[in-house]
Design an enzyme around this catalytic site. Structure first.
Site, mmCIF file in Angstrom:
data_model
loop_
_atom_site.group_PDB
_atom_site.id
_atom_site.type_symbol
_atom_site.label_atom_id
_atom_site.label_comp_id
_atom_site.label_asym_id
_atom_site.label_seq_id
_atom_site.Cartn_x
_atom_site.Cartn_y
_atom_site.Cartn_z
ATOM 1 N N TYR A 263 37.291 36.115 39.120
ATOM 2 C CA TYR A 263 37.365 36.576 37.726
ATOM 3 C C TYR A 263 36.524 35.653 36.843
ATOM 4 O O TYR A 263 36.969 35.203 35.793
ATOM 5 C CB TYR A 263 38.816 36.620 37.234
ATOM 6 C CG TYR A 263 39.723 37.455 38.103
ATOM 7 C CD1 TYR A 263 39.707 38.845 38.012
ATOM 8 C CD2 TYR A 263 40.574 36.883 39.031
ATOM 9 C CE1 TYR A 263 40.519 39.629 38.820
ATOM 10 C CE2 TYR A 263 41.391 37.655 39.842
ATOM 11 C CZ TYR A 263 41.367 39.018 39.727
ATOM 12 O OH TYR A 263 42.171 39.791 40.523
ATOM 13 N N CYS B 122 27.445 32.060 19.469
ATOM 14 C CA CYS B 122 27.797 31.861 18.068
ATOM 15 C C CYS B 122 29.197 32.400 17.806
ATOM 16 O O CYS B 122 29.369 33.332 17.016
ATOM 17 C CB CYS B 122 26.784 32.568 17.176
ATOM 18 S SG CYS B 122 25.099 32.182 17.644
ATOM 19 N N GLY C 20 48.417 38.467 43.388
ATOM 20 C CA GLY C 20 49.104 37.690 42.364
ATOM 21 C C GLY C 20 49.503 36.282 42.755
ATOM 22 O O GLY C 20 50.270 35.631 42.043
ATOM 23 N N GLU D 131 47.356 41.986 49.058
ATOM 24 C CA GLU D 131 46.017 42.173 48.474
ATOM 25 C C GLU D 131 45.664 40.987 47.585
ATOM 26 O O GLU D 131 45.606 41.111 46.364
ATOM 27 C CB GLU D 131 45.989 43.412 47.569
ATOM 28 C CG GLU D 131 46.522 44.667 48.140
ATOM 29 C CD GLU D 131 46.785 45.705 47.062
ATOM 30 O OE1 GLU D 131 46.538 46.876 47.348
ATOM 31 O OE2 GLU D 131 47.233 45.372 45.945
#
Ligand SMILES: *Cc1c(COP(=O)(O)O)cnc(C)c1O
Length: 348
Positions: A324, A296, A196, A228
Site C-alpha cells: 500500500y 504544496c 489483516g 489472504e
C-alpha cells in the site's frame, strides 16, 4: 541488502527510487508458507501488484486474491492457469463474466448474475478491538442475506464462506475472528478468513506471529481454510529512497524537505504514522525534525517531529514501503517525475 541499499543511495540523483529486496521477500514468504502449512495462502494483490513482487511470491502461495477486473487480467497474464479468488464490491457485468477459481459473492444479485464456484462473503458485526481498520459498511452480506443466497438456485455452486473483517490484528485476535467466521460455514464447506495481519510501523522487528496463527487455524479442524494476506506479506521488502534538498527552521520548527513526497509514498499519511527510516549521509547531532516532500500541501509529511541528523544531500531510505505504498499514491499530483524502481538480490 544494506550494502546494496547503500550503493543505490550513493548514486541517487534528484529522482527518488523504490528498492525491492526480492531475496528478503522470498525468504519471508517461505517462512509464512511453512508456518501456515495446512492452510491455503492467497496473496491479496492490491497490497502490491508489481510483477517482480508477484513472481517472487508465486512459488510460495496457493493462489492470488484479486479485487478488480484489472487485477484479474494482470495476474492472469502473468500466471496463466493459477488459482484466483475474485472479490471486491461493485463487480460489473464484464467482471462477472470472468472465470476465477472462486468468486467472493457480495450480494444475492451478484449470485444471480454469475456462473461458477463461489464463496459467500459474510459481514459480521464483531468488536475488533485494536484493529487499524474495521471492514464494516457495504462489504459482503449480513447473515440474513447469506441465508437468502443459500435458498437460491442457479448456475453456481456455493463452496463455502469468505470474510475479511478487520485489519491490523495480532494472531490471537485474528484466531478469535476465525472461530466466529467458522460458525457461519456449513460442515465440510471451505472458509476463507481474509487478511489483516498486523504490521507494526513503529517497530519493524515486531512481526506478526505466523506460527501461532497457523497452529490455531489447523486446530479448527476444517477441511479447507484459506487466508489472504496482503500488507504483512510485502510491507517489509520495499524501501523508498529520497534525497534531502533543504533543511530549515520555520517559526521554531525544524523541517527537512526531501525529493518526492506522498505522491510516491502515501502510506504514512493514510495510516497516520511516522514512516521508519535510515539515513545515509553525514553524521551529526540528532535534532527533532519533520520530514516533508515536495508537494504544496501541509499533508505531505513522511514523519513528524522525529529525531535525526539531516543535511542537504543526505539520502533518507524509508523502510516498510512494500505494501500500500507506491500503488495507493496519487502519482500525478503536481507532475513531479515518477520514481525509479530497483530490484535487488536477484530478479526472478
Ligand atoms: C485488502 C484485502 C485483503 C488484504 O488485507 P491486508 O490487510 O493487506 O492483509 C484481504 N482480503 C480482502 C477481501 C481485502 O479486501
Amino acid at each position: 541488502m544494506t550494502a546494496e541499499l547503500r550503493e543505490i543511495a550513493g548514486r541517487l540523483g534528484d529522482v527518488p527510487a523504490y528498492v525491492y529486496d526480492l531475496a528478503a521477500l522470498d525468504a519471508h514468504a517461505a517462512r509464512v508458507r511453512e508456518a501456515m502449512r495446512g492452510t491455503e495462502v492467497y496473496y491479496a494483490v492490491k497490497a502490491n501488484p508489481d510483477p517482480a513482487v508477484l513472481r517472487t511470491l508465486a512459488p510460495h502461495v496457493d493462489g492470488f486474491e484479486v479485487s478488480s477486473g484489472g487485477e484479474f487480467d494482470h495476474v492472469s497474464a502473468l500466471f496463466p492457469g493459477r488459482r484466483l479468488a475474485f472479490g471486491g464490491p461493485g463487480k460489473t457485468a464484464a467482471d462477472l463474466a470472468r472465470r476465477p477459481y472462486r468468486f467472493h459473492v457480495e450480494s444475492p444479485r451478484e449470485l444471480d448474475l454469475l456462473t461458477g464456484d463461489v464463496l459467500l462473503r459474510v459481514n459480521l458485526r464483531v468488536a475488533s478491538e485494536g484493529a487499524a481498520l474495521a471492514m464494516s459498511g457495504p462489504f459482503g452480506m449480513d447473515p440474513e442475506m447469506v441465508a437468502e443466497c443459500r435458498n437460491r438456485s442457479g448456475d453456481f455452486r456455493i463452496r463455502g464462506i469468505h470474510a475479511h473483517l478487520a485489519s491490523g490484528l495480532d494472531a490471537p485476535a485474528l484466531l478469535g475472528l476465525a472461530k466466529t467466521i467458522a460458525d457461519h460455514a456449513l460442515p465440510g464447506e471451505e472458509m476463507c478468513v481474509g487478511g489483516g495481519m498486523a504490521v507494526d510501523y513503529t517497530d519493524p522487528a515486531n512481526v506478526f506471529d505466523w506460527e501461532t496463527y497457523g497452529e490455531g487455524l489447523r486446530g479448527l479442524g476444517r477441511p479447507v481454510i484459506r487466508i489472504e494476506p496482503g500488507r504483512a506479506m510485502t510491507a517489509y521488502c520495499g524501501w523508498y529512497l529520497t534525497k534531502v534538498l533543504d533543511v530549515k527552521r520555520v517559526h521554531g520548527e525544524l523541517f527537512a524537505v526531501l525529493t518526492g513526497g506522498t505522491h510516491h509514498l502515501r502510506t504514512p499519511v493514510t495510516k497516520g504514522h511516522d514512516q521508519p527510516f535510515t539515513v545515509f549521509g553525514s553524521a551529526g547531532q540528532d535534532e527533532e525534525i519533520t520530514l516533508v516532500g515536495q508537494l504544496c500541501t501541509p499533508k505531505d509529511v513522511f514523519a513528524r517531529r522525529v529525531r535525526a541528523a539531516l543535511r542537504p544531500g543526505d539520502v533518507v531510505a524509508f523502510a516498510m514501503a512494500g505494501a500500500y505504498a507506491y500503488n495507493i499514491s496519487h502519482h500525478d499530483f503536481l507532475m513531479h517525475p515518477k520514481p525509479e524502481f530497483h530490484y535487488v538480490s536477484g530478479m526472478p
